[in-house]
Design a protein around this motif. Sequence first.
Motif, PDB file in Angstrom:
ATOM      1  N   ALA A  37       0.783  -1.239   0.000  1.00 45.35           N
ATOM      2  CA  ALA A  37       0.000   0.000   0.000  1.00 45.35           C
ATOM      3  C   ALA A  37       0.813   1.287   0.000  1.00 45.35           C
ATOM      4  CB  ALA A  37      -1.032  -0.007   1.103  1.00 45.35           C
ATOM      5  N   ASP A  38       1.054   1.883   1.144  1.00 48.95           N
ATOM      6  CA  ASP A  38       1.601   3.234   1.189  1.00 48.95           C
ATOM      7  C   ASP A  38       3.110   3.268   1.439  1.00 48.95           C
ATOM      8  OD1 ASP A  38      -0.884   4.263   0.651  1.00 48.95           O
ATOM      9  OD2 ASP A  38      -1.431   4.420   2.763  1.00 48.95           O
ATOM     10  N   SER A 119       7.821   4.534   4.449  1.00 47.47           N
ATOM     11  CA  SER A 119       6.570   5.292   4.424  1.00 47.47           C
ATOM     12  C   SER A 119       6.616   6.334   3.311  1.00 47.47           C
ATOM     13  CB  SER A 119       6.335   5.999   5.760  1.00 47.47           C
ATOM     14  OG  SER A 119       6.179   5.042   6.787  1.00 47.47           O
ATOM     15  N   ALA A 120       5.534   6.404   2.546  1.00 46.13           N
ATOM     16  CA  ALA A 120       5.460   7.341   1.423  1.00 46.13           C
ATOM     17  C   ALA A 120       5.460   8.780   1.924  1.00 46.13           C
ATOM     18  CB  ALA A 120       4.208   7.081   0.605  1.00 46.13           C
ATOM     19  N   THR A 126       2.588   5.504  -5.087  1.00 44.55           N
ATOM     20  CA  THR A 126       2.464   4.299  -4.268  1.00 44.55           C
ATOM     21  C   THR A 126       1.594   3.305  -5.032  1.00 44.55           C
ATOM     22  OG1 THR A 126       0.448   4.966  -3.092  1.00 44.55           O
ATOM     23  CG2 THR A 126       2.566   5.683  -2.142  1.00 44.55           C
ATOM     24  N   ASN A 128      -1.362   2.539  -4.486  1.00 39.79           N
ATOM     25  CA  ASN A 128      -2.734   3.035  -4.606  1.00 39.79           C
ATOM     26  C   ASN A 128      -2.848   4.450  -5.167  1.00 39.79           C
ATOM     27  OD1 ASN A 128      -4.094   0.715  -3.521  1.00 39.79           O
ATOM     28  ND2 ASN A 128      -3.235   1.285  -1.543  1.00 39.79           N
ATOM     29  N   PHE A 132       0.909  10.478  -3.653  1.00 44.15           N
ATOM     30  CA  PHE A 132       0.485  10.221  -2.278  1.00 44.15           C
ATOM     31  C   PHE A 132       0.149  11.539  -1.578  1.00 44.15           C
ATOM     32  CE2 PHE A 132       1.333   9.392   2.250  1.00 44.15           C
ATOM     33  CZ  PHE A 132       0.452   8.340   2.430  1.00 44.15           C
TER      34      PHE A 132
END
Length: 170
Positions: A37-38, A119-120, A126, A128, A132
């Motif tokens: 995910a992120d 962590s983005a 990312t 998704n 971001f």
Amino acid sequence: MRTAFLLLSLGCLLPATSHAVVHEFTPVRDTTIYSDADLANGSGTGMFAGGNGRGTLRRGLIAFDLSSISPGLEVVSAELQMTVLRSANDETTVSLHRVLANWGEGVSDAGDPGGAGTSAASGDATWNFRFFGTPSAWNTPGGDFAGAASTSRTVQGEATYVWEGQLAQC
């Protein structure tokens, strides 16, 4: 910036004036997106693709500024050269797909070696999100890209590899 070069062979649209011109481009953006995910690696020193052996997928995104190509010329072939610096030494096919939407390269840095991501940061691509921290989501998680590969090649181990594609004929 990671080690990647794009060589384009350009030709005139009119056969009577046809000639080949070769241009070399370095990436203007590159990043890794992770199916966790992120996570991201926008400014890290490595770019990753494939699985990590624990069910997590990674995709490398590379962008080139091709605006210096003169109007009236068409790209007739392309080569992308990349160097694999870490590998499980398993033979695998790496396919290149055209990304269909703009995306960001933020300041996230997953460190060395960086394969697990971090962590983005704001503006990172990312799994998704194209950017971001904004509502700019991919239409499909994992990125919006052409279904058909532009080119593919088998890689195995640490080495420099070239992906080649014939795009059109003058």
